[in-house]
Write an enzyme that holds these catalytic residues in place. Structure first.
Site, PDB file in Angstrom:
ATOM      1  N   SER A  44      68.123  71.909  36.563  1.00  0.00           N
ATOM      2  CA  SER A  44      68.225  71.350  37.923  1.00  0.00           C
ATOM      3  C   SER A  44      68.933  69.995  37.904  1.00  0.00           C
ATOM      4  O   SER A  44      69.788  69.708  38.743  1.00  0.00           O
ATOM      5  CB  SER A  44      66.827  71.173  38.523  1.00  0.00           C
ATOM      6  OG  SER A  44      66.206  72.421  38.667  1.00  0.00           O
TER       7      SER A  44
ATOM      8  N   SER B  64      61.249  74.747  49.246  1.00  0.00           N
ATOM      9  CA  SER B  64      62.375  75.103  48.389  1.00  0.00           C
ATOM     10  C   SER B  64      63.269  73.885  48.179  1.00  0.00           C
ATOM     11  O   SER B  64      63.805  73.321  49.132  1.00  0.00           O
ATOM     12  CB  SER B  64      63.193  76.237  49.033  1.00  0.00           C
ATOM     13  OG  SER B  64      64.494  76.262  48.489  1.00  0.00           O
TER      14      SER B  64
ATOM     15  N   GLN C  36      66.095  73.988  46.848  1.00  0.00           N
ATOM     16  CA  GLN C  36      67.493  74.350  47.127  1.00  0.00           C
ATOM     17  C   GLN C  36      67.797  74.195  48.608  1.00  0.00           C
ATOM     18  O   GLN C  36      68.866  73.711  48.985  1.00  0.00           O
ATOM     19  CB  GLN C  36      67.777  75.775  46.645  1.00  0.00           C
ATOM     20  CG  GLN C  36      67.673  75.863  45.125  1.00  0.00           C
ATOM     21  CD  GLN C  36      67.967  77.226  44.568  1.00  0.00           C
ATOM     22  OE1 GLN C  36      68.173  78.188  45.320  1.00  0.00           O
ATOM     23  NE2 GLN C  36      67.976  77.345  43.261  1.00  0.00           N
TER      24      GLN C  36
ATOM     25  N   ASP D 211      59.181  78.591  38.532  1.00  0.00           N
ATOM     26  CA  ASP D 211      59.980  79.319  37.539  1.00  0.00           C
ATOM     27  C   ASP D 211      59.175  79.674  36.289  1.00  0.00           C
ATOM     28  O   ASP D 211      59.667  80.386  35.411  1.00  0.00           O
ATOM     29  CB  ASP D 211      61.208  78.492  37.150  1.00  0.00           C
ATOM     30  CG  ASP D 211      62.125  78.272  38.351  1.00  0.00           C
ATOM     31  OD1 ASP D 211      62.107  79.107  39.272  1.00  0.00           O
ATOM     32  OD2 ASP D 211      62.836  77.252  38.373  1.00  0.00           O
TER      33      ASP D 211
ATOM     34  N   ARG E 113      64.661  84.170  32.804  1.00  0.00           N
ATOM     35  CA  ARG E 113      63.236  83.827  32.605  1.00  0.00           C
ATOM     36  C   ARG E 113      62.443  85.065  32.167  1.00  0.00           C
ATOM     37  O   ARG E 113      61.495  84.966  31.391  1.00  0.00           O
ATOM     38  CB  ARG E 113      62.640  83.237  33.876  1.00  0.00           C
ATOM     39  CG  ARG E 113      63.453  82.081  34.442  1.00  0.00           C
ATOM     40  CD  ARG E 113      62.732  80.763  34.459  1.00  0.00           C
ATOM     41  NE  ARG E 113      63.619  79.735  34.985  1.00  0.00           N
ATOM     42  CZ  ARG E 113      64.131  78.729  34.282  1.00  0.00           C
ATOM     43  NH1 ARG E 113      63.835  78.579  33.013  1.00  0.00           N
ATOM     44  NH2 ARG E 113      64.947  77.848  34.839  1.00  0.00           N
TER      45      ARG E 113
END
Ligand code: SPQ
Length: 451
Positions: A42, A188, A190, A338, A411
């Site tokens: 990120s 979120s 994002q 995640d 992942r």
């Protein structure tokens, strides 16, 4: 990959365009050693993007050289930023200045990276008079983009795409933007970051309020580059003021706690293991995995806590221990979103039944992570039930080797590889190479830690 000292073996075999990992486990191995995990994904994306928008030079130490940040670098290079070769520990970016991204002569390809596409859309929406087309791989083209298209349209963005402007490929004509206060229906980073980045190109103050706090790397880095950013933790809001002067900075990217999570869980569940993970980012908006493992009574210690260019960092020691089941949900979810696939693996070895809820967002990641983890671990004999918004996992189980598939999700690939280590019998993990999206050396590191 060569034979390890113990009888456990890992072998990567070519399989069409992909690689298959064959794991032949043994009962007498553990994981031991010291490891520096790769740079935070990120933070890597954001350092490249803000470096490209800033005036002057940004230097980035410890950038993740995984496929996702490489997609970001390629997109911003195509729009005029001068980014040095991505093959060294120190990367430099010569920015073009806010509002000065060049119109690319070709489609911008975000590859597998939702962060690249969504954050970039925020930045492209306000590049007045320029035209952009963004796309990605099969997985990214199936992921929902309306979550950023809608707020950007409220700011005046002009965006067209498949499925009522909700799926890539998407076309964006840069347009004058107005500031908004956006109440995001989902927690979120994002969505928050896309709107805040668009807010840099809109007059006045742009605010995003979230139902729960998501990772705050954009806010921290925007401040470091010179933007005015106000945070209200009470209302879970972040506000940027438009048209700041962004100046190139020195960024040191800490290790990715999402990558460290695979080792935290592997060492916790494999008897006799002890690992020291150095230089791991421990930003409180990302440490939900540490909180969850503490609830599970894992033996984890944070050492040498410090601050590195605006992000908290620590070394983490983990030792194997008996885990206990726990309940994970609510505001904890965005702080470990995640890490849920690898937490599901941890839960298989805990006493009792672990329930993960409020995690429906996992269905729109690189794969439907709830469904894929339930079916793949199910093939190994795990008692795991898929819930509409989570997973219910019975602990104290033993796994059997099986034919597994990552569904090209990094992942999932790494979580299943750890599960396969603990199984009785050989497992073959198809499309294991997906790990390169965020952790190109994962299998080599795994090999090196086997004792
Ligand atoms: O970038 P991408 O593909 O969306 O990657 C993932 C991941 O697992 O690496 C999600 F699939 O991480 C996201 C994360 O889930 C990265 C991210 C960010 O850097 O802002 C935020 C999270 O997504 P979201 O949708 O919750 O904001």
């Amino acid at each position: 990959m060569s034979e390890p000292a113990s009888s456990l073996s890992l072998e990567l075999q070519p399989q069409g365009n992909h690689q298959c990992l064959q794991v032949t486990p043994s009962s007498d191995f553990c994981l031991r050693g010291t490891l520096k995990v790769p740079g935070d994904k990120s933070i890597s994306h954001r350092s490249l993007m803000l470096g490209a928008l800033a005036e002057g030079e940004t230097s980035i130490e410890g950038l993740l050289l995984g496929e996702d940040p490489c997609s970001t670098a390629a997109c911003f290079t195509a729009m005029g930023a001068k980014i040095s070769e991505l093959n060294s520990t120190l990367i430099t970016v010569q920015g073009v200045g806010l509002g000065n991204l060049q119109e690319p002569t070709n489609i911008l390809d975000a590859g597998n990276s939702g962060t690249t596409m969504r954050l970039m859309m925020g930045l492209l929406a306000g590049q007045e008079g320029k035209f952009f087309t963004v796309t990605g791989d099969d997985s990214l083209r199936s992921r929902p983009m309306s979550r950023v298209v809608k707020p950007l349209e409220m700011m005046g963005a002009q965006i067209w795409g498949r499925a009522d402007n909700s799926r890539a490929p998407l076309a964006i004509r840069g347009h004058k933007l107005q500031s908004i206060h956006y109440q995001s229906p989902i927690a979120s980073a994002q969505v928050k970051s896309a709107v805040l980045l668009a807010g840099l190109l809109a007059a006045g103050e742009t605010t995003v309020t979230e139902p729960a706090l998501s990772r705050d790397h954009s806010e921290r880095m925007l401040r470091a580059f010179g933007a005015t950013v106000q945070i209200d933790p009470e209302t879970k809001s972040a506000t940027v003021t438009g048209w700041p002067k962004l100046t190139g900075q020195k960024v040191i990217v800490p290790g990715d706690i999402s990558s460290a999570a695979f080792w935290l869980v592997a060492a916790a569940i494999i008897p006799g293991s002890e690992l020291l993970l150095t230089n791991v980012g421990v930003n409180p908006t990302r440490t939900g995995i540490l909180d969850a493992l503490a609830l599970m009574e894992a033996d984890i210690e944070l050492l040498n806590q410090r601050d590195v260019t605006g992000e908290p960092v620590a070394d983490i020691r983990v030792r194997a221990s008996q885990l206990r089941a726990c309940k994970i949900g609510g505001d904890l979810i965005p702080r470990l979103v995640d890490e849920i696939p690898i937490l599901a693996v941890a839960a298989l070895f805990a006493q009792g039944t672990t329930v993960i809820s409020d995690a429906e967002e996992l269905r729109v990641k690189e794969s439907d992570r709830l469904s894929v983890m339930a079916t793949q671990l199910g093939k190994m004999g795990a008692k795991i039930t898929e819930l509409p918004d989570g997973l219910e996992i019975s602990g104290g189980q033993s796994l059997s080797g099986a034919e597994l598939d990552s569904f090209t999700d990094h992942r999932i690939a790494m979580s299943l590889a750890i599960a396969a280590l603990t199984a009785k019998g050989v497992s073959r993990l198809h499309r294991a190479d997906a790990a390169s999206v965020s952790y190109p050396d994962f299998f080599t590191s795994l090999q090196n830690l086997i004792a």
